[in-house]
Design a protein around this motif. Structure first.
Motif, short mmCIF file in Angstrom:
data_model
loop_
_atom_site.label_atom_id
_atom_site.label_comp_id
_atom_site.label_asym_id
_atom_site.label_seq_id
_atom_site.Cartn_x
_atom_site.Cartn_y
_atom_site.Cartn_z
N ALA A 104 24.14 4.90 34.45
CA ALA A 104 25.55 4.69 34.53
C ALA A 104 26.20 5.93 35.50
O ALA A 104 27.12 5.65 36.44
CB ALA A 104 26.52 4.57 33.22
N ALA A 105 25.76 7.23 35.28
CA ALA A 105 26.43 8.24 36.05
C ALA A 105 25.99 8.38 37.61
O ALA A 105 26.89 8.04 38.38
CB ALA A 105 25.81 9.52 35.21
N GLY A 106 24.83 8.02 37.75
CA GLY A 106 24.31 7.92 39.25
C GLY A 106 25.09 6.82 39.89
O GLY A 106 25.52 6.79 41.15
N ALA A 107 25.24 5.42 39.08
CA ALA A 107 26.03 4.40 39.79
C ALA A 107 27.41 4.76 39.92
O ALA A 107 28.07 4.37 41.06
CB ALA A 107 25.74 3.27 38.84
N LEU A 108 28.14 5.25 39.25
CA LEU A 108 29.58 5.86 39.28
C LEU A 108 29.59 6.87 40.31
O LEU A 108 30.72 6.48 41.21
CB LEU A 108 29.99 6.15 37.94
CG LEU A 108 30.28 4.83 36.89
CD1 LEU A 108 30.60 5.63 35.50
CD2 LEU A 108 31.30 4.15 37.54
N ALA A 109 28.75 7.47 40.54
CA ALA A 109 28.99 8.69 41.56
C ALA A 109 28.60 8.23 42.95
O ALA A 109 28.93 8.57 43.92
CB ALA A 109 27.64 9.80 41.30
N THR A 110 28.03 6.83 43.18
CA THR A 110 27.78 6.34 44.22
C THR A 110 28.99 5.42 44.99
O THR A 110 29.06 5.11 45.82
CB THR A 110 26.45 5.49 44.38
OG1 THR A 110 25.30 5.95 43.61
CG2 THR A 110 26.14 5.08 45.72
N VAL A 111 30.10 5.28 43.84
CA VAL A 111 31.04 4.53 44.31
C VAL A 111 31.81 4.77 45.46
O VAL A 111 32.11 4.27 46.52
CB VAL A 111 32.10 4.30 43.07
CG1 VAL A 111 33.39 3.49 43.62
CG2 VAL A 111 31.36 3.48 41.78
N TRP A 112 32.17 6.03 45.44
CA TRP A 112 33.14 6.63 46.77
C TRP A 112 32.23 6.39 47.98
O TRP A 112 32.87 6.08 49.13
CB TRP A 112 33.64 8.05 46.60
CG TRP A 112 34.24 8.34 45.06
CD1 TRP A 112 33.98 8.95 43.97
CD2 TRP A 112 35.50 7.39 44.72
NE1 TRP A 112 34.89 9.05 43.00
CE2 TRP A 112 35.83 8.19 43.48
CE3 TRP A 112 36.32 6.61 45.28
CZ2 TRP A 112 36.94 7.62 42.91
CZ3 TRP A 112 37.49 6.05 44.56
CH2 TRP A 112 37.77 6.35 43.28
N LEU A 113 31.08 6.93 47.97
CA LEU A 113 30.16 6.80 49.32
C LEU A 113 29.99 5.54 49.70
O LEU A 113 30.03 5.37 50.78
CB LEU A 113 28.84 7.86 48.87
CG LEU A 113 28.78 9.02 49.13
CD1 LEU A 113 27.63 9.56 48.96
CD2 LEU A 113 29.50 9.58 50.48
N GLY A 114 29.94 4.66 48.67
CA GLY A 114 29.79 3.09 49.11
C GLY A 114 31.15 2.54 49.80
O GLY A 114 30.75 1.83 50.78
N LEU A 115 32.24 2.71 49.08
CA LEU A 115 33.20 2.43 49.92
C LEU A 115 33.57 3.00 51.41
O LEU A 115 33.92 2.43 52.07
CB LEU A 115 34.42 2.98 48.95
CG LEU A 115 34.65 1.98 47.57
CD1 LEU A 115 35.80 2.83 46.89
CD2 LEU A 115 35.07 0.64 47.86
N LEU A 116 32.95 4.40 51.32
CA LEU A 116 33.29 4.84 52.64
C LEU A 116 32.40 4.17 53.60
O LEU A 116 32.80 3.68 54.68
CB LEU A 116 32.60 6.17 52.70
CG LEU A 116 32.58 6.98 53.95
CD1 LEU A 116 33.91 7.43 54.73
CD2 LEU A 116 31.72 8.48 53.60
N VAL A 117 31.22 4.01 53.54
CA VAL A 117 30.27 3.07 54.27
C VAL A 117 30.74 1.74 54.53
O VAL A 117 30.80 1.21 55.82
CB VAL A 117 28.65 3.02 53.70
CG1 VAL A 117 28.03 2.12 54.34
CG2 VAL A 117 28.29 4.55 53.52
N ILE A 118 31.01 1.10 53.62
CA ILE A 118 31.59 -0.30 53.61
C ILE A 118 32.92 -0.27 54.91
O ILE A 118 32.97 -1.16 55.47
CB ILE A 118 31.94 -1.01 52.34
CG1 ILE A 118 30.72 -1.08 51.71
CG2 ILE A 118 32.83 -2.45 52.50
CD1 ILE A 118 30.98 -1.55 50.20
#
Length: 602
Positions: A104-118
């Protein structure tokens, strides 16, 4: 107060902490740290090949990319997040919850970078880009975040990497103590040697030769063989190190007093011999770094008298440094026109010390009645006054104004010139040892105990009969002496003195060494100086992020370890007592009871 261990995952805290770490990951990417740090390779990659098995069966081995500092930064944040959620008892310490919480922690920490890339991919499709606002959101950054894949595959790989690293971090604290210590030592040692691979190459080349170096390093990065050797060494140190130290201490304690004294003297002699041969082991570049570190340690030891012992927040310590440097430059310079005084370095060096002490005495008189923030602002103002005077036209006939003072000769002794960093190192070493001895004696003196009493409470100290005026003036005066000594050596080291060298950041750097190392702690100051001054000097290509890392480190230290890396025993007890006094009540009964157990309600 005993902290109760958690038995269930505290999801709200997990989400908040994970999004916070994810924001940090986004921040270091957007400001360019990830791409910039990728210029330094720590561990060499392995080229792919095809292995023949049995009767001609081909087994392909893919390419394994190398590890850069930028990639390590991306890996470190989710790993530390996994450690944090277990260490802070947000996730219980068992394997099942560690896997669930780490995922859960790793997935949530990826949210902002994922939004940046998208968002960046969508904008590029419309011939736009976030680079109009965030100049560091470059194609290189996008390629690093997506691991060279298309959008969907790259995002899945990014998510899987962060989740896997968070799970590893969360699971690390579940490992038994001794294997965990060994694994931790091995990982840290491997990363440390890889980070400073170019430095280790320079140090080891005279001993191993070019062929030996190529086995361990290639282009300053660790090879596969080098990783195996360093990792195995770290495992051995972590597995046997603590037990070896405990056995050695037990053996020394069992010896008669006379033999214990001999053993300790042998350790001192070995340390001195190591310090004497150190510049010829580490080479010219690291000797230059060591001289800079030594000058800052000298100043930090002096400022520790005012701040660490007496609690007098001095933000104008650069004043003493500047006075010592200008006294040395003016009295020893030898311009071609013959207008300088041309005195010997050894004659002027005591004058630098005395001039700084005089300035410290005069500096103390107007601020004797000030405390806390007011004292800090006043001392900061004095530092700026000295800098402006040094650059002014009024004193330019003496100090050279913005042009500074040139033609400062190198120190000479019996016909030998201390010209290079490997020889100047010895002058700075003697200066550091001299200041260290004086500070050590002051720590255990009557004056030292008076300073510590003032630091805790001036009113109580005065009620106990301590003369505040005399004690504060003595603290400022003796503190200034080390700054003047460091300034005099600094002027001789550079050969020139310019007013730009004495800005407020010098005082901030010295204060940071004391805070990070440990207020009132001599070993802490030495470690803080090596860490805060030596490492940025070695990693010069990352100099633009130096102050950012300084600030982040100070924030982390104040939150997690306010007493410093190696705190003094007295300071550690004081902070522990304050924390216990400020701790909240643990139950409904304690809310109505004082520390002695008597009711304080009416």
């Amino acid at each position: 107060m005993i902290k109760e261990k958690t038995t269930v995952i505290r999801w709200r805290e997990l989400v908040n902490l994970s999004l916070l770490f994810g924001g940090g990951l986004l921040y270091v990417a957007v400001i360019g740290m990830v791409v910039t740090f990728s210029g330094r390779t720590m561990i060499q990659g392995v080229a792919g090949s095809v292995v023949t098995i049995g009767g001609g069966l081909l087994f392909p081995i893919p390419d394994v990319p190398g590890l850069t500092v930028g990639r390590l930064l991306m890996f470190a944040i989710p790993t530390v997040l996994g450690l944090a959620v277990v260490y802070r008892d947000i996730v219980p310490r068992n394997l099942t919850t560690a896997v669930v919480g780490g995922t859960a922690a790793g997935a949530l920490a990826t949210v902002w970078l994922g939004l940046l890339v998208i968002i960046e991919t969508a904008l590029l499709a419309a011939d736009l880009s976030l680079r109009a606002v965030f100049v560091n959101v470059s194609p290189n950054l996008m390629d690093m975040l997506l691991y060279g894949q298309d959008l969907f595959a790259g995002l899945m790989l990014l998510l899987a990497t962060n989740v896997g690293l968070a799970i590893l971090g969360a699971s690390f604290l579940i490992i038994p103590t001794r294997p965990r210590r060994a694994l931790g030592y091995a990982l840290l040692l491997t990363l440390f040697v890889g980070l400073f691979g170019e430095i280790f190459t320079q140090i080891l080349r005279p001993w191993l030769g070019n062929s030996g170096i190529r086995v361990l390093f290639r282009s300053g990065a660790l090879t596969t063989t080098g990783i195996a050797i360093v990792f195995a060494s770290g495992l051995l140190i972590g597995w046997f190190g603590k037990q070896t130290r405990e056995r050695q201490k037990t053996w020394v304690d069992s010896l008669p007093r006379e033999q214990q004294t001999r053993v300790r003297w042998a350790q001192v002699i070995f340390s001195v011999l190591l310090l004497l041969v150190l510049p010829w082991i580490i080479g010219t570049f690291l000797s230059e770094v060591a001289t800079t570190v030594g000058i800052y340690i000298m100043m930090a030891l002096g400022l520790n008298i005012a701040i660490g012992l007496a609690g007098l927040l001095d933000l104008g310590y650069v004043t003493n440094f500047a006075v010592g440097a200008y006294v040395m430059a003016v009295l020893t310079s030898t311009p071609p026109d013959g207008s300088g005084y041309g005195l010997s370095f050894w004659v002027v060096l005591p004058l630098c010390l005395l001039a700084a002490m005089t300035m410290g005495f005069l500096f103390a008189l107007p601020v004797l009645r000030m405390r806390g923030d007011y004292l800090a602002i006043a001392t900061l103002g004095f530092g700026e006054i000295i800098r402006i005077l040094a650059i002014s036209d009024w004193l330019s006939p003496l100090l050279g104004g913005a042009q500074g003072v040139l033609y400062v000769p190198k120190p000479e002794l019996l016909g030998f010139t201390f010209g290079g960093p490997q020889t100047l190192y010895y002058i700075i070493l003697v200066g550091v040892l001299f200041v260290l001895y004086c500070v050590w004696r002051l720590n255990n003196s009557r004056a030292g105990r008076q300073w510590m009493a003032i630091r805790e409470d001036e009113d109580v100290a005065e009620a106990m009969g301590i003369n505040l005026v005399r004690t504060k003036v003595l603290a400022f005066t003796l503190s200034a002496a080390a700054g003047g000594l460091a300034g005099g050596i600094f002027a001789a080291k550079l050969g020139t003195v310019f007013p730009q060298s004495f800005n407020v950041f010098v005082s901030i750097n010295v204060l940071s060494i004391i805070i990070v190392g440990g207020m009132g702690s001599i070993p802490g100051i030495i470690v803080g100086g090596i860490f805060l001054v030596g490492m940025p000097e070695v990693l010069r290509e990352f100099a633009e992020y130096r102050m950012l890392l300084y600030g982040a480190l100070l924030v982390v230290m104040m939150l997690q370890r306010p007493e410093g890396i190696i705190p003094s025993a007295i300071r550690q007890r004081e902070l522990k007592a304050h924390r216990e006094d400020d701790s909240p009540p643990t139950g409904p009964d304690e809310a109505h009871l004082g520390r002695s157990g008597t009711s304080i309600t009416t």
